[in-house]
Design a protein around this motif. Structure first.
Motif, PDB file in Angstrom:
ATOM      1  N   VAL A  67       2.531  14.141  -9.513  1.00  0.00           N
ATOM      2  CA  VAL A  67       3.547  15.188  -9.645  1.00  0.00           C
ATOM      3  C   VAL A  67       4.037  15.256 -11.086  1.00  0.00           C
ATOM      4  O   VAL A  67       4.173  16.352 -11.654  1.00  0.00           O
ATOM      5  CB  VAL A  67       4.713  14.936  -8.665  1.00  0.00           C
ATOM      6  N   ALA A  68       4.290  14.094 -11.689  1.00  0.00           N
ATOM      7  CA  ALA A  68       4.741  14.067 -13.081  1.00  0.00           C
ATOM      8  C   ALA A  68       3.684  14.671 -14.005  1.00  0.00           C
ATOM      9  O   ALA A  68       4.007  15.448 -14.914  1.00  0.00           O
ATOM     10  CB  ALA A  68       5.074  12.635 -13.494  1.00  0.00           C
ATOM     11  N   HIS A 122       2.736   6.062  -2.831  1.00  0.00           N
ATOM     12  CA  HIS A 122       3.806   6.938  -3.289  1.00  0.00           C
ATOM     13  C   HIS A 122       3.938   6.935  -4.799  1.00  0.00           C
ATOM     14  O   HIS A 122       4.268   7.972  -5.379  1.00  0.00           O
ATOM     15  CB  HIS A 122       5.129   6.558  -2.619  1.00  0.00           C
ATOM     16  N   SER A 123       3.659   5.810  -5.443  1.00  0.00           N
ATOM     17  CA  SER A 123       3.741   5.798  -6.901  1.00  0.00           C
ATOM     18  C   SER A 123       2.618   6.639  -7.489  1.00  0.00           C
ATOM     19  O   SER A 123       2.806   7.310  -8.498  1.00  0.00           O
ATOM     20  CB  SER A 123       3.699   4.368  -7.446  1.00  0.00           C
ATOM     21  N   THR A 124       1.454   6.645  -6.828  1.00  0.00           N
ATOM     22  CA  THR A 124       0.349   7.486  -7.275  1.00  0.00           C
ATOM     23  C   THR A 124       0.736   8.958  -7.136  1.00  0.00           C
ATOM     24  O   THR A 124       0.484   9.762  -8.044  1.00  0.00           O
ATOM     25  CB  THR A 124      -0.915   7.189  -6.450  1.00  0.00           C
ATOM     26  N   PRO A 136       0.818  -1.229   0.000  1.00  0.00           N
ATOM     27  CA  PRO A 136       0.000   0.000   0.000  1.00  0.00           C
ATOM     28  C   PRO A 136       0.850   1.277   0.000  1.00  0.00           C
ATOM     29  O   PRO A 136       0.498   2.252  -0.673  1.00  0.00           O
ATOM     30  CB  PRO A 136      -0.814  -0.107   1.290  1.00  0.00           C
ATOM     31  N   ALA A 137       1.960   1.275   0.731  1.00  0.00           N
ATOM     32  CA  ALA A 137       2.821   2.460   0.751  1.00  0.00           C
ATOM     33  C   ALA A 137       3.421   2.724  -0.622  1.00  0.00           C
ATOM     34  O   ALA A 137       3.465   3.870  -1.074  1.00  0.00           O
ATOM     35  CB  ALA A 137       3.924   2.283   1.794  1.00  0.00           C
ATOM     36  N   VAL A 138       3.861   1.671  -1.286  1.00  0.00           N
ATOM     37  CA  VAL A 138       4.425   1.838  -2.634  1.00  0.00           C
ATOM     38  C   VAL A 138       3.360   2.356  -3.589  1.00  0.00           C
ATOM     39  O   VAL A 138       3.614   3.268  -4.381  1.00  0.00           O
ATOM     40  CB  VAL A 138       5.027   0.502  -3.143  1.00  0.00           C
ATOM     41  N   ARG A 139       2.168   1.795  -3.475  1.00  0.00           N
ATOM     42  CA  ARG A 139       1.090   2.260  -4.361  1.00  0.00           C
ATOM     43  C   ARG A 139       0.769   3.721  -4.106  1.00  0.00           C
ATOM     44  O   ARG A 139       0.557   4.495  -5.038  1.00  0.00           O
ATOM     45  CB  ARG A 139      -0.159   1.402  -4.159  1.00  0.00           C
TER      46      ARG A 139
END
Length: 75
Positions: A55-56, A48-50, A43-46
Motif C-alpha cells: 500500500v505504501a 499484514h506488513s507485506t 505469519p499474520a504479522v508478515r
C-alpha cells in the motif's frame, strides 16, 4: 524434636513438589505459547506488513506520478 523435624521435612517436600509441578506446567505452556506465536502470529504479522508495504509503495507511486504531472504543467 523429631516430630517437628519430620513436619518440616514433609512441608518442604510438599513445597518442592508444588514448585516442580508449577515449573513443569509453566515450561509446557511456554512452549505451547511459543509454538502459537511462530505458527499463527508471526505469519499474520508478515502478511499484514507485506500488505502495508505494498500500500505504501502504491501511494508513493501515485505521489511520484502527481509530481511528474505538476512538473510537466509548469514547464
Amino acid at each position: 524434636m523429631k516430630h517437628f523435624n519430620r513436619k518440616v521435612e514433609d512441608a518442604s517436600a510438599r513445597v518442592n513438589k508444588s514448585v516442580a509441578d508449577a515449573t513443569e506446567r509453566i515450561e509446557k505452556e511456554t512452549a505451547e505459547f511459543i509454538n502459537y506465536l511462530n505458527d499463527e502470529v508471526v505469519p499474520a504479522v508478515r502478511q499484514h506488513s507485506t500488505k502495508a508495504l505494498r500500500v505504501a509503495a502504491e501511494k508513493i507511486s501515485k505521489i511520484a506520478d502527481y509530481q511528474d504531472e505538476v512538473q510537466s504543467r509548469m514547464g
